[in-house]
Scaffold this motif. Structure first.
Motif, PDB file in Angstrom:
ATOM      1  N   PRO A 128      -1.618  10.250  -9.010  1.00 37.11           N
ATOM      2  CA  PRO A 128      -1.900   9.596  -8.918  1.00 37.11           C
ATOM      3  C   PRO A 128      -1.547   8.481  -9.735  1.00 37.11           C
ATOM      4  O   PRO A 128      -1.392   6.845  -9.307  1.00 37.11           O
ATOM      5  N   ARG A 129      -2.082   8.322 -11.223  1.00 36.14           N
ATOM      6  CA  ARG A 129      -1.658   7.501 -12.335  1.00 36.14           C
ATOM      7  C   ARG A 129      -0.508   7.070 -11.845  1.00 36.14           C
ATOM      8  O   ARG A 129      -0.135   5.671 -12.666  1.00 36.14           O
ATOM      9  N   ARG A 150       1.190  10.211  -1.236  1.00 36.21           N
ATOM     10  CA  ARG A 150      -0.214   9.230  -1.737  1.00 36.21           C
ATOM     11  C   ARG A 150       0.510   7.942  -2.527  1.00 36.21           C
ATOM     12  O   ARG A 150       0.297   7.288  -1.530  1.00 36.21           O
ATOM     13  N   PHE A 151       1.972   8.110  -2.915  1.00 37.14           N
ATOM     14  CA  PHE A 151       2.826   6.958  -2.581  1.00 37.14           C
ATOM     15  C   PHE A 151       3.550   6.449  -1.021  1.00 37.14           C
ATOM     16  O   PHE A 151       2.881   5.066  -1.554  1.00 37.14           O
ATOM     17  N   ALA A 152       3.138   7.130  -0.624  1.00 40.49           N
ATOM     18  CA  ALA A 152       3.972   6.418   0.839  1.00 40.49           C
ATOM     19  C   ALA A 152       2.794   5.750   1.317  1.00 40.49           C
ATOM     20  O   ALA A 152       2.810   4.081   2.549  1.00 40.49           O
ATOM     21  N   ILE A 162      12.170  -1.599  -3.056  1.00 40.99           N
ATOM     22  CA  ILE A 162      11.081  -0.728  -3.747  1.00 40.99           C
ATOM     23  C   ILE A 162      11.453   0.668  -4.057  1.00 40.99           C
ATOM     24  O   ILE A 162      11.162   0.705  -4.451  1.00 40.99           O
ATOM     25  N   ALA A 163      12.241   0.815  -3.297  1.00 39.38           N
ATOM     26  CA  ALA A 163      12.316   2.505  -3.842  1.00 39.38           C
ATOM     27  C   ALA A 163      13.735   2.445  -4.888  1.00 39.38           C
ATOM     28  O   ALA A 163      12.939   2.962  -5.634  1.00 39.38           O
ATOM     29  N   VAL A 164      14.558   1.224  -5.041  1.00 37.31           N
ATOM     30  CA  VAL A 164      15.114   1.602  -5.775  1.00 37.31           C
ATOM     31  C   VAL A 164      14.880   1.020  -7.022  1.00 37.31           C
ATOM     32  O   VAL A 164      14.914   1.105  -8.095  1.00 37.31           O
ATOM     33  N   ARG A 165      13.961  -0.154  -6.643  1.00 39.30           N
ATOM     34  CA  ARG A 165      13.040  -0.643  -8.509  1.00 39.30           C
ATOM     35  C   ARG A 165      12.202   0.602  -9.053  1.00 39.30           C
ATOM     36  O   ARG A 165      12.382   0.796 -10.207  1.00 39.30           O
ATOM     37  N   TYR A 201       3.108   2.069  -9.735  1.00 39.57           N
ATOM     38  CA  TYR A 201       4.502   1.820  -9.154  1.00 39.57           C
ATOM     39  C   TYR A 201       3.656   0.659  -8.075  1.00 39.57           C
ATOM     40  O   TYR A 201       4.406  -0.629  -7.098  1.00 39.57           O
ATOM     41  N   ALA A 202       2.331   0.497  -8.049  1.00 37.89           N
ATOM     42  CA  ALA A 202       2.003  -0.230  -7.278  1.00 37.89           C
ATOM     43  C   ALA A 202       2.417  -1.570  -7.181  1.00 37.89           C
ATOM     44  O   ALA A 202       2.482  -2.479  -6.209  1.00 37.89           O
ATOM     45  N   ALA A 203       2.039  -2.561  -8.392  1.00 33.32           N
ATOM     46  CA  ALA A 203       2.765  -4.158  -8.698  1.00 33.32           C
ATOM     47  C   ALA A 203       3.384  -3.907  -7.828  1.00 33.32           C
ATOM     48  O   ALA A 203       3.686  -5.274  -7.588  1.00 33.32           O
TER      49      ALA A 203
END
Length: 462
Positions: free
Chosen positions: A122-123, A415-417, A162-165, A128-130
């Motif tokens: 989660p941390r 959680r990422f997805a 998003i995946a590449v970054r 990555y959320a931004a």
């Protein structure tokens, strides 16, 4: 190797929590049920579910067992690595994923999981959320009222970026385009291999599809190697997933090898891009056909966000948006099939399963079972919300919903997805609705569920 459907006939007739092994469709000589399975795997597994919760069927010369009851699905998933084994998923999947954590077994799997898991806790997902929101905002700002868009292409491009970054820490056009196009080829060929004759052909038999996937993977390998080379000797405190993998050490202090870095990077890319792209596509399809749900979604976004875009801290407050994603994953699960092989001592529903038996379960079939869901074909996100007294709106059994698998091998990127899908949906749905062109769109099972034709829509400003 020919496997067997289960224990001898006297044990096979034994009741298991009221559910009994029954024969599946008769099939044809040599190929068994492969023609039906290959023609429409989703309908085939729904047909098996209609016959019972323990159903025998044949994949070529091998006898299989299909399970559909949530309790039995839960047993199967939680016992993998103990009394059930991760099967060989075929040469096409191995060509793409190598020996990554999804396909590794035993001690090798435990080591790789311990090294990869910290990068998606989660941390880390919060960090990555931004990036997820920023990429979605950039896409939304390019759209205009009345614009025509190809929804699949737009969602694929967004999740690729998003995946590449987040994985590579770069967003150059070459990286996104080259990896994305190669992944599209790989996904298509894996689906064709799995549902066709490639599923029973020996690995050494050359086919055009296997040649195409090798060429696609060569492109992926070249791009990954180039990015890894840029990271080597660089700042190990960079926030991208690749840097975290390069810095990871096992209990002996050993890092992942270059080949392992490649395999885990590609595995994370597939998990972070392909599944979310599919989920978003089907979410827009369902929202376009259910104006009531689209209105409720818009109301929540206006109330929680107002005129600002979401961040990670908004995730828990966007309960209805989460429910939209969960309901989309119920009706159109990106991963639609799971399988495992029985080891010595395996049981399901209280009955023994002969070692070597390959057991299958299908998210598609179980998620659409009217025993566990009221109006199972209806898109109703409210079923996932708590009522005023805190009790669930519907009493849905555990493992009646398992889009990310479960047990010890549950998807590391769950959680990422979920965070990515919720934030992207919130960013775009706060601004627009998508009016899809009329006509039914059918899901085609490949590596994930894909539409059978272009998904075209007109952008409408809210």
């Amino acid at each position: 190797m020919t496997t067997h459907a289960g224990p001898p006939a006297d044990a096979e007739a034994r009741e298991a929590d009221g559910r009994r092994r029954v024969p599946g469709p008769r099939g044809v000589p040599v190929l068994g049920n492969m023609p039906e399975f290959g023609k429409d795997p989703l309908a085939f597994f729904e047909q098996l579910r209609g016959r019972g919760d323990f159903v025998r069927w044949r994949f070529g010369p091998s006898e299989m067992l299909f399970v559909a009851h949530p309790e039995t699905v839960g047993e199967l998933l939680t016992e993998v690595e103990r009394t059930f084994d991760q099967p060989d998923l075929g040469i096409a999947v191995r060509t793409l994923l190598g020996d990554g954590v999804v396909v590794a077994k035993g001690a090798d799997w435990r080591r790789k999981r311990s090294l990869v898991q910290p990068s998606v806790r989660p941390r880390q997902v919060k960090s990555y959320a931004a990036t997820m929101a920023e990429c979605a905002v950039a896409l939304a700002e390019r759209w205009t009222d009345g614009q025509r868009v190809d929804v699949k292409r737009e969602m694929t491009g967004l999740t690729q970026l998003i995946a590449v970054r987040t994985i590579f820490g770069t967003d150059t056009a070459a990286d996104v385009e080259a990896i994305g196009q190669a992944m599209d080829v790989a996904q298509r060929e894996i689906g064709d291999e799995f549902s066709g004759l490639g599923g029973i052909l020996p690995d050494w038999v050359p086919t055009r599809g296997r040649a195409r996937i090798k060429r696609a993977v060569a492109v992926i390998d070249n791009e990954v190697a180039r990015v890894v080379a840029r990271h080597r000797g660089g700042d190990t405190e960079r926030p991208d997933l690749l840097s975290r993998l390069l810095a990871a050490r096992d209990e002996t202090g050993a890092p992942l090898s270059d080949r392992e870095i490649r395999d885990e990077t590609v595995t994370l890319y597939v998990g972070g891009h392909e599944t979310t792209s599919s989920t978003l596509l089907w979410a827009w399809y369902l929202l376009a056909h259910n104006p009531r749900v689209a209105d409720a979604l818009g109301e929540e976004l206006d109330r929680v966000l107002g005129d600002r875009d979401p961040g990670f801290d908004d995730f828990t407050e966007l309960a209805y948006t989460q429910a939209v994603v969960k309901e989309t994953l119920r009706l159109y699960p990106a991963i639609w099939l799971t399988t495992a092989i029985a080891k010595e001592g395996a049981t399901l529903g209280g009955a023994p399963v002969r070692p070597g038996t390959r057991v299958w379960s299908s998210q598609w079939a179980t998620h659409r079972d009217g025993r566990w869901y009221r109006d199972p074909l209806e898109f109703r996100p409210e079923r996932w919300l708590a009522q005023a007294d805190g009790t669930p709106a519907e009493d849905i059994p555990e493992y009646a919903w398992f889009p990310f698998g479960g047990g010890p091998r549950v998807c590391l990127g769950t959680r990422f997805a979920m965070v990515e899908a919720v934030l992207v949906l919130a960013v775009i749905a706060r601004r627009f609705r998508l009016d899809l062109d009329p006509g039914e769109i059918r899901p085609v099972p490949s590596l994930t569920l894909q539409p059978d034709r272009e998904v075209l829509a007109t952008v409408r400003k809210r």
